[in-house]
Design a protein around this motif. Structure first.
Motif, PDB file in Angstrom:
ATOM      1  N   PHE A   5       0.836  -1.206   0.000  1.00  0.00           N
ATOM      2  CA  PHE A   5       0.000   0.000   0.000  1.00  0.00           C
ATOM      3  C   PHE A   5       0.866   1.248   0.000  1.00  0.00           C
ATOM      4  O   PHE A   5       0.592   2.216  -0.724  1.00  0.00           O
ATOM      5  N   THR A  15       2.104   1.831  -3.454  1.00  0.00           N
ATOM      6  CA  THR A  15       1.071   2.416  -4.322  1.00  0.00           C
ATOM      7  C   THR A  15       0.814   3.866  -3.948  1.00  0.00           C
ATOM      8  O   THR A  15       0.534   4.703  -4.813  1.00  0.00           O
ATOM      9  N   ASN A  16       0.904   4.164  -2.659  1.00  0.00           N
ATOM     10  CA  ASN A  16       0.754   5.555  -2.207  1.00  0.00           C
ATOM     11  C   ASN A  16       1.834   6.420  -2.845  1.00  0.00           C
ATOM     12  O   ASN A  16       1.575   7.542  -3.282  1.00  0.00           O
ATOM     13  N   HIS A  72       1.046   6.773  -6.581  1.00  0.00           N
ATOM     14  CA  HIS A  72      -0.247   7.450  -6.713  1.00  0.00           C
ATOM     15  C   HIS A  72      -0.112   8.935  -6.404  1.00  0.00           C
ATOM     16  O   HIS A  72      -0.691   9.785  -7.083  1.00  0.00           O
ATOM     17  N   ASP A  73       0.661   9.265  -5.368  1.00  0.00           N
ATOM     18  CA  ASP A  73       0.751  10.644  -4.903  1.00  0.00           C
ATOM     19  C   ASP A  73       2.051  11.343  -5.289  1.00  0.00           C
ATOM     20  O   ASP A  73       2.296  12.467  -4.878  1.00  0.00           O
ATOM     21  N   ALA A 123      -8.019  -0.024   0.845  1.00  0.00           N
ATOM     22  CA  ALA A 123      -7.246   1.160   0.462  1.00  0.00           C
ATOM     23  C   ALA A 123      -6.484   0.932  -0.838  1.00  0.00           C
ATOM     24  O   ALA A 123      -6.449   1.807  -1.716  1.00  0.00           O
ATOM     25  N   ASN A 146      -7.025   2.907  -4.363  1.00  0.00           N
ATOM     26  CA  ASN A 146      -5.866   3.598  -4.927  1.00  0.00           C
ATOM     27  C   ASN A 146      -5.660   3.225  -6.396  1.00  0.00           C
ATOM     28  O   ASN A 146      -5.408   4.080  -7.243  1.00  0.00           O
ATOM     29  N   TRP A 167      -6.057   5.662  -9.553  1.00  0.00           N
ATOM     30  CA  TRP A 167      -4.838   5.833 -10.348  1.00  0.00           C
ATOM     31  C   TRP A 167      -5.116   5.524 -11.818  1.00  0.00           C
ATOM     32  O   TRP A 167      -4.682   6.244 -12.715  1.00  0.00           O
ATOM     33  N   SER A 227      -5.023   8.966  -0.788  1.00  0.00           N
ATOM     34  CA  SER A 227      -4.608   7.667  -0.253  1.00  0.00           C
ATOM     35  C   SER A 227      -4.836   7.605   1.252  1.00  0.00           C
ATOM     36  O   SER A 227      -5.148   6.555   1.812  1.00  0.00           O
ATOM     37  N   ASP A 273       2.209  10.954   4.527  1.00  0.00           N
ATOM     38  CA  ASP A 273       1.676   9.695   4.014  1.00  0.00           C
ATOM     39  C   ASP A 273       2.448   8.458   4.447  1.00  0.00           C
ATOM     40  O   ASP A 273       1.847   7.405   4.675  1.00  0.00           O
ATOM     41  N   THR A 289     -14.304   8.690  -1.659  1.00  0.00           N
ATOM     42  CA  THR A 289     -13.165   7.858  -1.263  1.00  0.00           C
ATOM     43  C   THR A 289     -13.400   7.131   0.057  1.00  0.00           C
ATOM     44  O   THR A 289     -13.187   5.916   0.159  1.00  0.00           O
TER      45      THR A 289
END
Length: 333
Positions: A18, A21-22, A25-26, A91, A95, A99, A107, A192, A313
């Motif tokens: 996760f 991916t955060n 993604h961010d 989550a 995400n 994305w 996220s 994050d 979300t």
């Protein structure tokens, strides 16, 4: 290795997934503006963001404690691990969906929504006042603060440099954007990466591996490295949305938006210890800066789609987490 400990290892791995991916993604939050104004190349911007994400993640664990202790009352034992696992699945799935469609959703709120959805599915208590104080109120206020400060700071820059040579000013603000991009990534790491630290520490407490909610050093390092690796992997779909589709910024505008957004992120992480959305703050800061030209300069249709993603979300990630909990429950049973 018994089954219980294996389940804990799986949860740690999923949490780091996760976190990864955060990162991709961010990643756009920290670098989209600098890339769109040509202050940095995409790969140079990603490398800078990855390094500063790592530094930011090592600075503080205040937000980690808020996420791990202030959202739900997790049960101990296998059921607690199952709950945390379901929250992470919720989550991660949300995400990946946002994305894929290039929507800069949060996220942070996906993770919090996953925790709440899994807890409700497991019939365990949710700290609703904690969610109101630490999630909902910051979720509403931080975008307003980002928009307002972005607008005012850009006006100050325009007034201060009204007599400056335009070419020299543009070149100077491109250099300044390197520093503001670094600060953005620092704030992202302080916000994050800590959320993943909080989830892993929650799993360790639930499993009885540690007695008190103190984030171990190995958790800090693992979360920091995972989010940095994800950041370097890039998030070009979302980068296009933030960097160009909302509004095309000048170097001065990019510097203003990034300075405001990073200031809000660092302040909320260190002073208030609340898990705000870096996506919300970045996007509204860009809108506030863009509005100094004229309100019609902002592509409000794109902005509206982003706001819809924000609103759904929490419940969407919660729903996926609830389904994941029931599915794992059925498999375990």
């Amino acid at each position: 290795m018994d089954g219980f400990f294996l389940a804990l290892v799986v949860i740690v791995v999923v949490a780091l997934a996760f976190d990864y991916t955060n990162g991709f993604h961010d990643a756009a939050n920290a670098i989209a503006v600098a890339v769109s104004t040509k202050a940095l190349t995409p790969r140079a911007a990603l490398a800078l963001a990855a390094v500063m994400n790592l530094v930011g993640a090592l600075i503080s664990t205040k937000v980690a404690k808020t996420v791990g202790e202030g959202i739900i009352d997790a049960p101990t034992g296998s059921e607690g691990l199952q709950l945390v696992f379901a929250a992470l699945i919720g989550a991660i799935v949300w995400n990946l969906i946002t994305w894929y469609f290039g929507l800069p959703s949060s996220s942070s709120h996906a993770l919090i929504g996953g925790l709440v959805g899994a807890a409700l599915a497991a019939a365990h208590s949710v700290q609703w006042m904690g969610i109101l104080d630490k999630v909902i109120i910051p979720m509403v206020l931080s975008p307003l603060v980002g928009f307002g400060l972005g607008y005012l700071f850009m006006l100050l820059i325009l007034w201060s440099f009204r007599k400056a040579n335009a070419h020299r000013a543009h070149r100077g603000f491109r250099y300044a954007q390197i520093a503001s991009s670094a600060t953005m990534a620092l704030g992202h790491g302080m916000q994050d990466a800590q959320k993943t630290m909080g989830i892993i520490t929650l799993a360790l407490v639930t499993a009885g591996e540690i007695d008190t909610f103190e984030v171990p050093l190995w958790v800090v390092l693992a979360a920091a490295l995972a989010i940095s690796a994800g950041t370097y992997a890039g998030g070009f779909r979302i980068m296009r949305t933030l960097g160009r589709r909302v509004i095309q910024l000048t170097p001065a505008g990019g510097f203003a938006a990034q300075t405001v957004a990073s200031g809000v992120m660092v302040t909320t992480a260190t002073v208030f210890a609340v898990p705000v959305s870096t996506t919300h703050i970045t996007t509204t800061s860009i809108m506030g800066v863009g509005s100094t030209r004229r309100l019609s300069a902002v592509r409000w249709g794109v902005a509206g789609n982003i706001v819809v993603a924000w609103i759904v979300t929490l419940p969407a990630a919660g729903l996926v987490a609830a389904v994941a909990f029931f599915a794992t429950n059925a498999i375990a049973g």
